[in-house]
Scaffold this active site. Structure first.
Site, PDB file in Angstrom:
ATOM      1  N   CYS A  45      17.984 -34.278 -48.204  1.00 38.54           N
ATOM      2  CA  CYS A  45      18.908 -34.541 -49.328  1.00 38.54           C
ATOM      3  C   CYS A  45      18.564 -33.653 -50.518  1.00 38.54           C
ATOM      4  CB  CYS A  45      18.803 -35.996 -49.779  1.00 38.54           C
ATOM      5  SG  CYS A  45      19.232 -37.182 -48.514  1.00 38.54           S
TER       6      CYS A  45
HETATM    7  C1  BEZ Z   1      16.123 -36.534 -45.599  1.00 39.26           C
HETATM    8  O1  BEZ Z   1      16.957 -36.389 -46.492  1.00 39.26           O
HETATM    9  O2  BEZ Z   1      15.225 -35.734 -45.435  1.00 39.26           O
HETATM   10  C2  BEZ Z   1      16.215 -37.692 -44.653  1.00 39.26           C
HETATM   11  C3  BEZ Z   1      16.746 -38.901 -45.084  1.00 39.26           C
HETATM   12  C4  BEZ Z   1      16.776 -39.968 -44.212  1.00 39.26           C
HETATM   13  C5  BEZ Z   1      16.310 -39.812 -42.903  1.00 39.26           C
HETATM   14  C6  BEZ Z   1      15.836 -38.575 -42.486  1.00 39.26           C
HETATM   15  C7  BEZ Z   1      15.773 -37.523 -43.365  1.00 39.26           C
END
Ligand code: BEZ
Length: 212
Positions: A45
């Site tokens: 994100c």
């Molecule tokens: C991420 O944004 O890295 C992420 C968020 C939730 C699960 C896996 C990755």
């Protein structure tokens, strides 16, 4: 039922990093991209938000406002914004909705319980100036989205609206486009496509991109 193409994007009022945001009013007659993130302080994100912040001039050029959503609260978003700024070398230049009550996530079907009960998946909604949902796509939490593809999608939607053309597989800005099959009147075709067109089949007609 899930939101479908052509539906009016549901309006809402929700807190954001830029204060209370009422979607329809905030859109201000522009295109809107609403995209969700599973959670604050997550690596994928963080890279996505940095990438979109750097692409702001590209969205502006297309008359598009961008708003993100994550289920955490505004205080958390504001702390996360500092980390995004430091790690992605860019300032956040669009709002992030705080959705701890999952109000917007529920309205837009951003929670897919078989993927995760409480966190949103990576949903994208492209909404036009008439508030209609024109495109959606959904990625799992583990895959960061391709924002060049999002820009390409917006270019295609806007070309369809302005010039009655569709875009073929893997089309890039400047490539030939397809004349929509509903256009058949020779006078209209001559007027709309002064550069002419090539009919590979009567129903497969290619023309140079009209706005180039
Ligand atoms: C991420 O944004 O890295 C992420 C968020 C939730 C699960 C896996 C990755």
């Amino acid at each position: 039922m899930a939101l479908q193409l052509g539906d009016i994007a549901p309006d809402f009022e929700q807190d954001s990093t830029e204060g209370t945001l009422k979607l329809h009013e905030w859109a201000d007659g522009k295109w809107v991209v609403l995209f969700s993130h599973p959670k604050d302080f997550t690596p994928v994100c963080t890279t996505e938000l940095g990438t979109v912040a750097k692409l702001k001039p590209e969205f502006d050029k297309r008359n598009v406002k961008v708003v993100a959503l994550s289920v955490d609260d505004v205080d958390s978003h504001k702390k996360w914004a500092g980390d995004i700024e430091e790690t992605q070398s860019t300032k956040l230049n669009f709002p992030i909705l705080a959705d701890p009550d999952r109000k917007v996530a529920s309205l837009y079907g951003m929670i897919h319980p078989k993927a995760n009960d409480t966190l949103t998946v990576r949903s994208v909604f492209v909404i036009d100036p008439n508030k209609k949902v024109r495109a959606t796509f959904t990625y799992p939490a583990s895959t960061g989205r391709n924002f060049q593809e999002l820009l390409r999608l917006i270019d295609s939607l806007q070309l369809t609206d302005s010039h009655s053309v569709a875009t073929p597989a893997d089309w890039k800005d400047g490539d030939d486009v397809v004349i929509v099959p509903s256009l058949q009147d020779p006078d209209v075709l001559a007027k709309k496509f002064p550069k002419g067109f090539k009919a590979v089949r009567p129903w497969l007609r290619l023309t140079p991109q009209p706005n180039k």
